[in-house]
Design an enzyme around this catalytic site. Structure first.
Site, PDB file in Angstrom:
ATOM      1  N   GLU A   1     -19.192   3.841 -10.932  1.00 53.44           N
ATOM      2  CA  GLU A   1     -20.337   3.890 -10.551  1.00 53.44           C
ATOM      3  C   GLU A   1     -21.402   3.902 -11.433  1.00 53.44           C
ATOM      4  OE1 GLU A   1     -20.573   3.146  -7.318  1.00 53.44           O
ATOM      5  OE2 GLU A   1     -18.594   3.606  -6.669  1.00 53.44           O
ATOM      6  N   LEU A   2     -21.261   3.664 -12.690  1.00 48.89           N
ATOM      7  CA  LEU A   2     -21.926   3.502 -14.001  1.00 48.89           C
ATOM      8  C   LEU A   2     -22.385   5.118 -14.173  1.00 48.89           C
ATOM      9  CD1 LEU A   2     -24.107   0.512 -13.790  1.00 48.89           C
ATOM     10  CD2 LEU A   2     -21.846   0.733 -14.672  1.00 48.89           C
TER      11      LEU A   2
END
Lengths: 454, 424
Positions: A146-147
Site C-alpha cells: 500500500e506504498l
C-alpha cells in the site's frame, strides 16, 4: 528529459472461510477455496489476461519505447500457480521482452515493515527469490504494501540493498513540493524515492468512468495535454495504480483498454515524454531533495495514512496478537504454520475490519467479503485463536521431541555405565565390591551433569 | 392522539414509543396534543403531561375540554383491562380465567353518556368499538386539526373521529399482525388494520421494514406511507441503578416478550453452543410470554439450566439494572418493526446483537447484526464479544454516541412535518 513511469500493483488475498468459534481447536483449515479460485479466475479473465496481452502488444509495437513495471505479491503468485498458471505464463512473457521491471515487496503483502526489520526482511527476501525464480530478475527497487513509507522504513530498505523505493506523493508530506521529481530518504540519501502523482494516477484509476466528473470522458489527447501542462522542468510523472484498474475497477465497457492502447501513441505524437521503468528513473534523474516522513504514509484514502488498516482498536488488537506469535512461529519450524502465518499477515484482513467505511465510502465496501467490520474481526480472531493453539502445540511438541531425545541419551549412557561397572566388578571380585558400592552416588551425579550438558 | 398504553403501564415498546414521541413533540410551539388512552392510572409521568385519573374524568366532555386549553396534553381515561399485545383468543382465556377465580377484571365506574356496563371489556372487539364511540364523541366536542392513531386497536377510534370531524387521519404503524403472529394473521385484526390503512390520509411506519409490509401485505399506495424511526429517551440517572455484580461470570441477556416474534429459541440454541466452548458465562432470559415454559423445559433438557436464568417480566428501572450487569444484549427477533430495547442496552454501555429482521437494524451501525435463524452467527458474535476485548470496547465507545444522536425531537419534528402537509 521528461518521462512517464507506469507501475502496476498486482495482488489478491487468500480469503478466509467463515470460521466459527466452535471450529477453534477442531478445524485448522482457514481458507475459502471456492471464492479464492472463482475470484481469481474472474479477475484473470477480465483483467490480468487481456491487460497483459495489451501491454505485450504495446511493448512490441513501440519496440521497447513503451515500458512498465509490476509488483506482484507472493500471495498473488501462489494463487496464479494454483488457479491460473496461464496468467503467470503471460507475465513471464512480459518479462521476456526486457522492458518490464518487477519490483520487490513483502511476500505476504503485509504490514510487517511496521513491526521491525526481522520479519520484514524475511518476507522481502522470500519475495525476491520468487521473482528471481519466475522472471529471472533481481529486484532493485522496492515498493512496500500500500506504498507504506516512513523515514525508518526507508532506512531499513536501504540496508537491505535497494537503491530506490516507491511511495505516495502525499500532500501533507510534500507541502508545496511537486511529486514530479526524484527525491531521497531523509536518513540515508542513498535511497531514492519515486513519488506517485496521485492526481494524474487517480484520473485513470478512479475517475476514468465517473460520469459526474467534470472531465468525463477522459481521452488520451486530454490526458497528454495535462502532462504537457506540468512545468517544463518537472522530470517524471509517476503513474502508480492497481493493475485491476484495467477490466476490474474500470470495466472493459468503459473503454479503459482502448484508452491504454491509444495512450503511448498519443504521448509520442503530442508530447516530448518518454516511458521509463522505476530503475531507469532512479538511475537517470538527479535527486532534488530529501523528503522527511516521520510518520508512516500510504496511498489509501484522503488521509494517506495507516488508518484503513490500523485505525481502530479491533485492528490493533488483531495486529498485536498476530505479531506476538512471530518468534514461536519460526521456532516451531513447521512449514504449514509458517505459511498460515504469512496468509494471516495479508493487509486485506485488517482492511476488512476498518470502521472508516461507515463514512469513507465505496472503495472499502467494494472489496469487502464481510457485512461489517465487526464480522470481519470476529472471523479473524477465531482463526487467530486456532492458529495460536497450533503454534503453541507445535512449539510444545518441539520441546517434547527434545525431552524424548535427551532421555534416550541418558538411558544409553546409564546402560553403558552399568556395563562398565559390571566389568569392573567382575575383574576385582572381593575388595572391589565395596568400591562399587561407594561409587554409586557419584554415578548418579554423573548422570545429572550429562543431562545438563546435552 | 389515540394510543392504547402509556408508561409506566406498558407491556412492550408501543407505550414507550408513544410517550417518547409526545415528549419529542412537546417542544414544538403551537402544537397541542390530546392523548386518549383506554385507562389512566394517575402515576404516569406528569412532568410534561398532566394526567387525569379515572375518578377525575367521568367523561364529562365539557370539563375535559377546559383542561385541554390549559394543558399541552390532555388525557382522557377510558377504563380498560386490555393488553395491546394479547391476541383476542388469549384475551378471552384471560377473562374466563379471571372470572373463574371470582375476580372482576373490569370496572365500570365510568360516568358519562356511554353505557360502559359490567359486560363492557369482556370482548376485545367490543372494547375497541366502545373506544371508537368515545373517540367519536371526543371528536365532536374538541377542537383539533389532526387525528393520529397508534396501532390497530385505535384505528377504529381514529376512523370514528375522522367521520365525526372530517379532519385528516394519520395512522402510526408500530407493528402489524404479520409481525405479531409470525405469518398466521388473525383475519379480523387484519381487516381492522387494512381498513385503517385504507381510510387513513397518511401512514407513518416505524421502519422501512414495516413500510414494506404495509405496502406489500395491505396493498397501500407507497406514496401514502412514510418512515419515521423511533428514538430513545436519555438515560435516567443510571448510576443509581447499578447493580453490584455478585458473580465473576459474563452475562448475556435476552430481554423481551417470550413469544415467537422475539425468537427466544434462537437465543437458547446460541447459548447452548457458546456453553460448549466456555464456562464462565451465564445467560439470562428476561420477560414473560407464551413460550416461557417451553424455554424452561428446553434449557433443562439441554442440560444448561445451571447457566441459564429466567427473571420473569422486567420493567422500568429493573430493565436498566439488568443492563448494568450484562456484557451482551441479544435481540434475535424474527420480525421486529422497530425494537427500542437494543437502544436502551447500548445507552447502558451494553454491546448489542440484533437481527437483520428488525427495523432498528436499518439505522444502527455499531450493533452486531445477524439473521435471526443463523444461530451459528449469533453464537459466534456472543463468543466474539466476550472473548476479544477490543470488540466490546468499540461497541461501547461508538454505540453510546450513536444512540445519543437518536432523539425523539427529530422523530417528533418529522411527524410534525407530516401534519403540516395537511394543516397549513
Amino acid at each position: 528529459m521528461r518521462t512517464i513511469c507506469f507501475y502496476f500493483q498486482v495482488h489478491q488475498p487468500f480469503r478466509f472461510r467463515r470460521y466459527r468459534f466452535f471450529d477453534i481447536g477442531n478445524d485448522h483449515y482457514y481458507y475459502d477455496d471456492y471464492s479464492n479460485e472463482s475470484i481469481l479466475q474472474k479477475v484473470a479473465q477480465k483483467c490480468y489476461l487481456p491487460a497483459n496481452s495489451l501491454m505485450l502488444n504495446l511493448i512490441r509495437k513501440y519496440d521497447g519505447r513503451f515500458r512498465i513495471a509490476f509488483s506482484i505479491s507472493g500471495i498473488a503468485m501462489e494463487q496464479f500457480r494454483l488457479y491460473a498458471p496461464e496468467v503467470l505464463e503471460s507475465f513471464r512473457e512480459l518479462a521476456g521482452t526486457g522492458h518490464v521491471e518487477f519490483l520487490s515487496e513483502t511476500y505476504a503483502h503485509s504490514l510487517s515493515s511496521l513491526k521491525g526489520k526481522e520479519e520484514f526482511s524475511r518476507q522481502v527476501n522470500q519475495h525476491s527469490k520468487l521473482i528471481k525464480e519466475y522472471f529471472g530478475q533481481e529486484p532493485q527497487v522496492f515498493r512496500n504494501t500500500e506504498l507504506v513509507y516512513s523515514n525508518e522504513i526507508g532506512a531499513m530498505v536501504t540496508e537491505m540493498g535497494f537503491k530506490a523505493m516507491l511511495t505516495e506523493g502525499a500532500k501533507h508530506v510534500l507541502g508545496w513540493k511537486s511529486p514530479n521529481y526524484l527525491y531521497c530518504n531523509a536518513i540515508n540519501p542513498a535511497l531514492k524515492l519515486l513519488l506517485k502523482n496521485f492526481k494524474l494516477s487517480d484520473d485513470i484509476a478512479f475517475r476514468f468512468s465517473n460520469q459526474s466528473w467534470s472531465e468525463y470522458p477522459l481521452t488520451t489527447e486530454k490526458f497528454v495535454e495535462w502532462l504537457n501542462q506540468t512545468p517544463d522542468n518537472e522530470e517524471v510523472i509517476n503513474l502508480f495504480m492497481d493493475y485491476e484498474t484495467f477490466g476490474e475497477h474500470q470495466w472493459k465497457e468503459t473503454g479503459i483498454f482502448d484508452f491504454m492502447e491509444a495512450l503511448p501513441g498519443t504521448v509520442f505524437r503530442n508530447s516530448p515524454f518518454t516511458f521509463s521503468t522505476p530503475s531507469e528513473v532512479a538511475e537517470n534523474l538527479q535527486v532534488v531533495s530529501a523528503v522527511d516522513v516521520p510518520h508512516p504514509i500510504s496511498w489509501a484514502d484522503e488521509e494517506r495514512d495507516l488508518t484503513a488498516w490500523l485505525g481502530n482498536e479491533m485492528q490493533h488488537e488483531a495486529f498485536e496478537k498476530l505479531y506476538a506469535l512471530t518468534e514461536k512461529v519460526y521456532k516451531s519450524g513447521d512449514d504449514a504454520i509458517i505459511q498460515d502465518f504469512a496468509y494471516l499477515q495479508v493487509s486485506d484482513h485488517f482492511y476488512y475490519m476498518s470502521t472508516k467505511f461507515f463514512s469513507d465510502g465505496e472503495v472499502h465496501s467494494y472489496f469487502n467479503p464481510y457485512h461489517t467490520p465487526y464480522d470481519a474481526f470476529i472471523n479473524y480472531m477465531n482463526i487467530l485463536s486456532d492458529f495460536e493453539i497450533q503454534v503453541n502445540a507445535a512449539v510444545q511438541a518441539d520441546v517434547d521431541v527434545d525431552i524424548v531425545r535427551l532421555s534416550k541419551i541418558i538411558r544409553e549412557k546409564d546402560e553403558q555405565l552399568a556395563k562398565l561397572e559390571k566389568r569392573l566388578a567382575d575383574k576385582r571380585p572381593d575388595p572391589a565390591n565395596k568400591r562399587v558400592a561407594s561409587r554409586k552416588p557419584s554415578t548418579k551425579k554423573n548422570r545429572g551433569t550429562k543431562k545438563g550438558r546435552s | 392522539m389515540f394510543g392504547w398504553e402509556f408508561p409506566p403501564h406498558i407491556s412492550g415498546g408501543l407505550g414507550t414509543a408513544c410517550y417518547g414521541l409526545t415528549r419529542g413533540m412537546a417542544s414544538i410551539s403551537g402544537l397541542e396534543i390530546l392523548f386518549v388512552v383506554p385507562k389512566a392510572y394517575g402515576d404516569e409521568d406528569q412532568s410534561r403531561v398532566r394526567l387525569l385519573g379515572a375518578g377525575d374524568v367521568s367523561l364529562d366532555i365539557r370539563k375535559v375540554k377546559e383542561h385541554q386549553y390549559l394543558q399541552d396534553l390532555s388525557y382522557i381515561e377510558i377504563h380498560s383491562n386490555l393488553l395491546p399485545y394479547t391476541s383476542p383468543e388469549e384475551y378471552e382465556e384471560l377473562v374466563n380465567k379471571a372470572e373463574h377465580q371470582g375476580e372482576r377484571l373490569v370496572h365500570t365506574s365510568m360516568g358519562g353518556k356511554l353505557s360502559f356496563t359490567g359486560k363492557y371489556g369482556k370482548n376485545l372487539y367490543e372494547e375497541i368499538a366502545n373506544y371508537a364511540v368515545v373517540a367519536g364523541e371526543v371528536a365532536l366536542k374538541y377542537d383539533f386539526d389532526i387525528i393520529h392513531s397508534h396501532d390497530w386497536l385505535t384505528y377504529p377510534a381514529g376512523i370514528a373521529a375522522k367521520r365525526a370531524s372530517g379532519k385528516p387521519l394519520v395512522i402510526h404503524v408500530h407493528a402489524t399482525d404479520f409481525d405479531r403472529s409470525g405469518g398466521k394473521v388473525n383475519p379480523t385484526v387484519f381487516e381492522i388494520e387494512k381498513m385503517g390503512m385504507h381510510l387513513a390520509d397518511k401512514i407513518i411506519a416505524v421502519s422501512n421494514l414495516t413500510r414494506k409490509t404495509v405496502i406489500e401485505k395491505y396493498g397501500i399506495d407507497p406514496d401514502k406511507v412514510e418512515t419515521v424511526y423511533n428514538a430513545v429517551d436519555p438515560l435516567p440517572d443510571h448510576e443509581k441503578l447499578k447493580l453490584k455484580r455478585g458473580i465473576n461470570d459474563k452475562v448475556v441477556t435476552f430481554l423481551g416478550r417470550i413469544t415467537l416474534q422475539k425468537g427466544p429459541e434462537y437465543f437458547v440454541q446460541a447459548a447452548h453452543k457458546v456453553l460448549q466452548k466456555m464456562d464462565n458465562v451465564r445467560f439470562v432470559m428476561a420477560g414473560s410470554g407464551e413460550l416461557l415454559e417451553k424455554m424452561i423445559h428446553w434449557t433443562a433438557s439441554l442440560g444448561i439450566s445451571d447457566r441459564f436464568h429466567f427473571t420473569g417480566f422486567l420493567k422500568g428501572d429493573d430493565v436498566f439494572r439488568m443492563f448494568s450487569i450484562s456484557d451482551v444484549y441479544v435481540m434475535p427477533s424474527v420480525s421486529e418493526p422497530f425494537g427500542i430495547s437494543p437502544l436502551e442496552a447500548m445507552q447502558s454501555n451494553v454491546p448489542s446483537i440484533i437481527s437483520y429482521q428488525s427495523g432498528v437494524a436499518e439505522i444502527l451501525k455499531h450493533a452486531f447484526k445477524v439473521d435471526f435463524w443463523d444461530v451459528d452467527a449469533l453464537a459466534d458474535a456472543i463468543y466474539g464479544i466476550l472473548n476479544y476485548p477490543s470488540l466490546a470496547r468499540m461497541f461501547k465507545k461508538y454505540g453510546v454516541q450513536e444512540v445519543n444522536d437518536m432523539k425523539w425531537e427529530n422523530s417528533g419534528k418529522k411527524v410534525y412535518d407530516i401534519y403540516r402537509e395537511f394543516v397549513k
